[in-house]
Design a protein around this motif. Structure first.
Motif, mmCIF file in Angstrom:
data_model
loop_
_atom_site.group_PDB
_atom_site.id
_atom_site.type_symbol
_atom_site.label_atom_id
_atom_site.label_comp_id
_atom_site.label_asym_id
_atom_site.label_seq_id
_atom_site.Cartn_x
_atom_site.Cartn_y
_atom_site.Cartn_z
ATOM 1 N N THR A 157 28.783 11.007 19.977
ATOM 2 C CA THR A 157 30.142 10.512 20.230
ATOM 3 C C THR A 157 31.125 11.627 20.550
ATOM 4 O O THR A 157 32.160 11.392 21.172
ATOM 5 C CB THR A 157 30.658 9.721 19.012
ATOM 6 N N ASP A 158 30.807 12.877 20.135
ATOM 7 C CA ASP A 158 31.701 13.998 20.443
ATOM 8 C C ASP A 158 31.461 14.571 21.838
ATOM 9 O O ASP A 158 32.105 15.541 22.236
ATOM 10 C CB ASP A 158 31.563 15.110 19.394
ATOM 11 N N TYR A 186 31.997 20.627 28.028
ATOM 12 C CA TYR A 186 31.589 20.739 26.626
ATOM 13 C C TYR A 186 30.854 22.062 26.398
ATOM 14 O O TYR A 186 31.076 22.744 25.393
ATOM 15 C CB TYR A 186 30.679 19.561 26.252
#
Length: 708
Positions: free
Chosen positions: A490-491, A541
């Motif tokens: 989810t991150d 990310y």
């Protein structure tokens, strides 16, 4: 730097030198089938692992711990040295050592009494493997698996090696324990020096200022590399021989730019010899990990997903460049093998098939002459000549099926047309494959690793782009959905491993970079922009959690991972490309797609850091070489707009043009390279360089002229 050795460590090195195996000579075996154990006298803490390799050791009398804080806390409390034993499910000598030592009650008791013992699956924990492999290589100038490294209670290494016979292992255990008991300060000093050596290895300075990317640098690299070519049997002029797909992808593109015919001859020789050799499964498709000899004859029989994924890409590109039907056959047969034996229902790909079955290496894959005669009847004589059931194919009393002569030569000898021979060989393969399926199979490592799955995803995409086989694209899209839905948290980050419905272990740089490259390739095959935006999200990310501004390179581990004794940066290409070279390539492409100067700047800085080292070790920097060619030779941004974008894409993919990126859309798009390029009622092709486009054309033939 090299750590200092004290005299008693020299004695240990002399004592152990006969038992250490060179990393290139490691044989790899399969897992023990846990279902064969009806009762277990021992059960240790590996019983809750998801790794098939760790589960193989769950009933050893050794009190194994999985990697984690609990084991090190125990070692600190009891002031014991730690044994970190690293292997993987397809590693032959790992299992030899297990049978000889780790299943031996006496030896296990000694290990339990004097050490805290940790078992590590190197495929699940490549970060741990990197550190302790570096330690052993600094000490021994060689490495391999099983990797057995002894450390202080805090994880700093003090001695290590690979395979040890049982008597040597017992003596080593006693000697190391006694050294630590009687002279711990010298052991600690040595471990400090060795740890410093690990931290400094592959630590490259950031190159400031401008660097000119010149053709002469790549020419120097290739010229030095050529001296190591085997121009009789293909590949490098040594044994064992590993398929190194990225090496030949680089050399093939370099040939495209330079038209060095000598290079093309070597590339085709290598690919032909591998496809004809015992390293290729002539019956079931797919490649073994390496050949033990210079002839590509006797493989180490395990099959790894990462090898086959990259070899699919290589042979597809080689077909595109040469039109050789042999290369197309290899791609199709290898992907049939992947679909049949290495694919889970959710679209994930398994990791490996073992070399051994029934306790014998290669037993699943080799044949006796009597068996072949019984199975094939009148077709045996053709089989004998086609697959060398003779002195050439003989190995340890059986036959490895391999090829020497072309279809035309065998057909002529037996009075057949090539079409008749092809039909006969198809029937023979089907008969042998069916017979082989009834044998006891090698063990399957059924965990799925994100990084290796991404390589396989890209292999399917590359095959689709060349052969326009819808099933290949379907498999690629299913794989992408698996990674993005099952392995993404989810991150926004990725997990590394998946097995039995469980997604585990925070992802490494290799998981991100290979997925980014695969998603970009999937975009180029579909022009579905969601794949490009997914790649961009993963890149952002990765920059946030892996990038080191001080060096301009990426760490292998995330900043949210518990720290190890060193945080490594992987820069040398190997059987699998370095995660940094892959990341640089992905960022370079995303920089073009999104006109993102930061991506471009990071990619260029990464290449600058490596550039000076490339000429002296071409095979270790071939993936960097692919990136360098983008800056050295023309690199084209090919934008296609209009209703027939996919028809034009397919037409273009009939040609080998590696120095390009594709972008396309049927409708208006906000991607910078597509803005204001849609012409009503017309499919248009724009060939651009550095955002400057030539006049738009409507035919691929005209676009190809602009790319010459």
């Amino acid at each position: 730097m090299k750590p200092k050795f004290h005299s008693f460590f020299f004695l240990l090195l002399i004592f152990c030198s006969c038992s250490v195996q060179d990393t290139n000579s490691q044989n790899n075996e399969n897992s023990t089938d846990m279902s064969t154990h009806s009762e277990h006298k021992h059960t240790n803490q590996l019983i809750n692992a998801t790794s098939p390799y760790l589960l193989q050791h769950a009933h050893n009398p050794v009190d194994w711990y999985p990697w984690g804080e609990e084991a090190f806390e125990k070692a600190k409390q009891e002031d014991k040295l730690v044994l970190i034993s690293i292997g993987y499910s397809a590693c032959h000598w790992c299992h030899v050592m297990e049978r000889e030592s780790f299943e031996n009650e006496e030896i296990a008791a000694l290990m339990n009494e004097k050490f805290v013992c940790i078992k590590v699956d190197r495929e699940e924990r490549p970060d741990v493997d990197q550190i302790y492999m570096t330690a052993v290589q600094l000490m021994q100038q060689r490495g391999g698996w099983p990797l057995n490294c002894f450390t202080l209670p805090d994880g700093r290494p003090m001695y290590g090696g690979t395979y040890f016979p049982p008597d040597s292992w017992k003596d080593l255990l006693n000697q190391l324990h006694n050294v630590y008991e009687t002279d711990s300060m010298k052991v600690i000093e040595y471990a400090d020096n060795l740890t410093n050596g690990i931290q400094q290895s592959e630590l490259l300075p950031k190159v400031e200022g401008e660097v000119a990317f010149e053709p002469s640098q790549l020419a120097n690299m290739v010229d030095q590399w050529k001296s190591g070519f085997d121009n009789k049997e293909g590949g490098p002029n040594r044994a064992p021989k590993f398929p190194l797909p990225n090496n030949y992808q680089f050399l093939l593109e370099y040939y495209h730019h330079t038209k060095d015919e000598q290079l093309l001859e070597h590339i085709e020789l290598t690919l032909d010899k591998m496809a004809y050799g015992g390293i290729y499964d002539q019956v079931g498709g797919g490649f073994a990990r390496y050949s033990t000899d210079v002839l590509w004859k006797v493989p180490h029989f395990e099959k790894m997903l990462y090898d086959n994924a990259q070899l699919v890409s290589l042979y597809a590109e080689a077909y595109q460049a040469t039109g050789k039907m042999l290369y197309k056959q290899v791609v199709y047969e290898t992907l049939e093998y992947i679909a049949r034996e290495m694919t889970a229902k959710e679209g994930a790909f398994y990791s490996a098939l073992d070399a051994d079955s029934e306790g014998e290496e290669g037993k699943f894959y080799v044949w006796s002459e009597e068996e072949l005669k019984t199975l094939l009847g009148d077709d045996f004589e053709v089989t004998k000549d086609y697959y060398n059931v003779n002195a050439k194919g003989k190995w340890e009393g059986h036959y490895i099926l391999l090829r020497k002569d072309s279809n035309e030569e065998v057909a002529q000898k037996h009075g057949l047309t090539t079409d008749e021979l092809a039909q006969k060989i198809t029937s023979i393969k089907a008969t042998l494959l069916k017979a082989r399926e009834s044998r006891i199979r090698p063990g399957l490592d059924d965990k799925s690793l994100t990084s290796w799955n991404a390589l396989m995803l890209k292999g399917y995409v590359d095959a689709y782009q060349v052969f326009d086989e819808q099933a290949f694209l379907d498999a690629a899209e299913k794989s992408a959905q698996f990674i993005l839905h099952q392995q993404r948290r989810t991150d926004g980050g990725l997990n590394h491993s998946y097995k039995a419905g469980k997604s585990t272990i925070n992802g490494y740089l290799e998981d991100y970079c290979f997925t980014i490259e695969a998603l970009i390739a999937l975009y180029e095959a579909t022009f579905d922009e969601k794949w490009l935006y997914e790649a961009k999200q993963l890149a952002d990310y990765t920059i946030d959690h892996f990038y080191d501004e001080a060096t301009g390179l990426f760490y292998f581990t995330s900043d949210v991972d518990p720290p190890l004794i060193a945080r490594k940066t992987e820069v040398s290409d190997n059987v699998i490309p370095a995660s940094n070279s892959s990341m640089a390539k992905g960022l370079s492409l995303l920089g073009h797609y999104f006109d993102n100067e930061r991506y471009n700047a990071i990619a260029q800085q990464m290449l600058k850091n490596i550039y000076q080292y490339m000429p002296n070790y071409g095979s270790g920097y071939s993936n960097w070489g692919l990136l360098a060619m983008q800056y050295t030779y023309p690199f084209y941004e090919v934008a296609i707009t209009g209703k027939e974008v996919h028809d034009r894409r397919k037409e273009l993919n009939a040609y080998y043009v590696p120095n390009k990126m594709l972008i396309g859309s049927i409708k208006e798009s906000k991607l910078p390279l597509l803005e204001m390029k849609l012409m009503k009622g017309q499919t248009t092709i724009y060939v651009c360089q550095n955002k400057v486009c030539q006049l738009p054309v409507t035919a691929i033939s005209e676009a190809l002229k602009q790319m010459k």
